[in-house]
Design a protein around this motif. Sequence first.
Motif, PDB file in Angstrom:
ATOM      1  N   GLY A 139     -10.697   3.723  14.210  1.00  0.00           N
ATOM      2  CA  GLY A 139      -9.627   3.056  14.068  1.00  0.00           C
ATOM      3  C   GLY A 139      -9.020   3.270  12.718  1.00  0.00           C
ATOM      4  O   GLY A 139      -7.968   3.111  12.125  1.00  0.00           O
ATOM      5  N   ARG A 140      -9.770   4.233  11.961  1.00  0.00           N
ATOM      6  CA  ARG A 140      -9.295   4.572  10.437  1.00  0.00           C
ATOM      7  C   ARG A 140      -8.851   5.794  10.500  1.00  0.00           C
ATOM      8  O   ARG A 140      -9.074   6.738  11.348  1.00  0.00           O
ATOM      9  CB  ARG A 140     -10.460   4.377   9.675  1.00  0.00           C
ATOM     10  CG  ARG A 140     -11.242   3.247   9.426  1.00  0.00           C
ATOM     11  CD  ARG A 140     -12.189   3.239   8.235  1.00  0.00           C
ATOM     12  NE  ARG A 140     -13.107   4.353   8.242  1.00  0.00           N
ATOM     13  CZ  ARG A 140     -14.425   4.557   8.803  1.00  0.00           C
ATOM     14  NH1 ARG A 140     -14.919   3.507   9.534  1.00  0.00           N
ATOM     15  NH2 ARG A 140     -14.812   5.756   8.941  1.00  0.00           N
ATOM     16  N   THR A 177       1.823   8.920  15.759  1.00  0.00           N
ATOM     17  CA  THR A 177       1.865   7.532  16.008  1.00  0.00           C
ATOM     18  C   THR A 177       3.188   7.056  15.308  1.00  0.00           C
ATOM     19  O   THR A 177       4.154   7.822  14.811  1.00  0.00           O
ATOM     20  CB  THR A 177       0.587   7.120  15.565  1.00  0.00           C
ATOM     21  OG1 THR A 177       0.443   5.554  15.624  1.00  0.00           O
ATOM     22  CG2 THR A 177       0.426   7.331  13.711  1.00  0.00           C
ATOM     23  N   ILE A 181       4.022   4.215  11.756  1.00  0.00           N
ATOM     24  CA  ILE A 181       3.544   3.537  10.812  1.00  0.00           C
ATOM     25  C   ILE A 181       4.493   2.272  10.756  1.00  0.00           C
ATOM     26  O   ILE A 181       5.469   2.098  10.831  1.00  0.00           O
ATOM     27  CB  ILE A 181       3.473   4.125   9.405  1.00  0.00           C
ATOM     28  CG1 ILE A 181       2.983   5.526   9.491  1.00  0.00           C
ATOM     29  CG2 ILE A 181       2.989   3.396   8.172  1.00  0.00           C
ATOM     30  CD1 ILE A 181       1.561   5.646   9.799  1.00  0.00           C
ATOM     31  N   LEU A 219      -5.055   4.136   6.265  1.00  0.00           N
ATOM     32  CA  LEU A 219      -4.525   3.681   7.368  1.00  0.00           C
ATOM     33  C   LEU A 219      -5.630   2.872   8.544  1.00  0.00           C
ATOM     34  O   LEU A 219      -6.744   3.477   8.594  1.00  0.00           O
ATOM     35  CB  LEU A 219      -3.524   4.432   8.066  1.00  0.00           C
ATOM     36  CG  LEU A 219      -2.575   4.913   7.393  1.00  0.00           C
ATOM     37  CD1 LEU A 219      -1.963   6.108   8.174  1.00  0.00           C
ATOM     38  CD2 LEU A 219      -1.481   4.046   7.059  1.00  0.00           C
ATOM     39  N   VAL A 246      -5.703   1.148  12.623  1.00  0.00           N
ATOM     40  CA  VAL A 246      -5.145   0.970  13.752  1.00  0.00           C
ATOM     41  C   VAL A 246      -4.693  -0.420  14.252  1.00  0.00           C
ATOM     42  O   VAL A 246      -5.638  -1.123  13.699  1.00  0.00           O
ATOM     43  CB  VAL A 246      -5.822   1.821  14.843  1.00  0.00           C
ATOM     44  CG1 VAL A 246      -6.892   0.982  15.502  1.00  0.00           C
ATOM     45  CG2 VAL A 246      -4.892   2.135  16.098  1.00  0.00           C
ATOM     46  N   PHE A 270      -0.281   2.417  13.311  1.00  0.00           N
ATOM     47  CA  PHE A 270      -1.052   2.092  12.098  1.00  0.00           C
ATOM     48  C   PHE A 270      -0.308   1.742  11.091  1.00  0.00           C
ATOM     49  O   PHE A 270       1.144   1.566  10.855  1.00  0.00           O
ATOM     50  CB  PHE A 270      -1.476   3.531  11.790  1.00  0.00           C
ATOM     51  CG  PHE A 270      -2.717   4.221  12.758  1.00  0.00           C
ATOM     52  CD1 PHE A 270      -3.914   4.311  12.353  1.00  0.00           C
ATOM     53  CD2 PHE A 270      -2.156   4.966  13.735  1.00  0.00           C
ATOM     54  CE1 PHE A 270      -4.971   4.736  13.054  1.00  0.00           C
ATOM     55  CE2 PHE A 270      -3.269   5.528  14.650  1.00  0.00           C
ATOM     56  CZ  PHE A 270      -4.627   5.349  14.230  1.00  0.00           C
TER      57      PHE A 270
END
Length: 150
Positions: A68-69, A107, A109, A123, A125, A147
């Motif tokens: 998730g990073r 994605t 932000i 970032l 998730v 994110f």
Amino acid sequence: MPGAPRTAGRFDLPESDAFTRPYWDAAADGRLLLRRCRAEGCGAAHHYPREFCPYCWSENVGWEPATGRATLYTWSVVHRNDLPPFGDRVPYTAAVVDLAEGPRMMTEITDCPESELRIGMPLVVHFRSAGVTGVAAAGGGFAFPVFRPA
């Protein structure tokens, strides 16, 4: 059907099938999945989910959890979008991020003013619910990975 009235379509909802269901079910549970090649000598992770490795073409690939990073690779702030429901979200930040596992991912932000965005910023998730009933995920709708700053 000819002559039938057309309803406003949703352009933000994916089609879930037997192959992608694990991805959408994990997202509904707040988990991001990737595909990783299991072929000897490859082992590459990839995203978007495919039934084959885009690097060596092996069909020996499987799901694995992502951390998730990510880091911000590039972005664009969208100020106008006429497709429903995107028009209600403007302005929003469309982005490409580099996941910690290697793949790049398109994605959005969130929770970050445009003036604070920086290439390479860390970032993490989180998931936005589409809140649509009668479709894929266990909670009665889709959840999408987006994110925000770590």
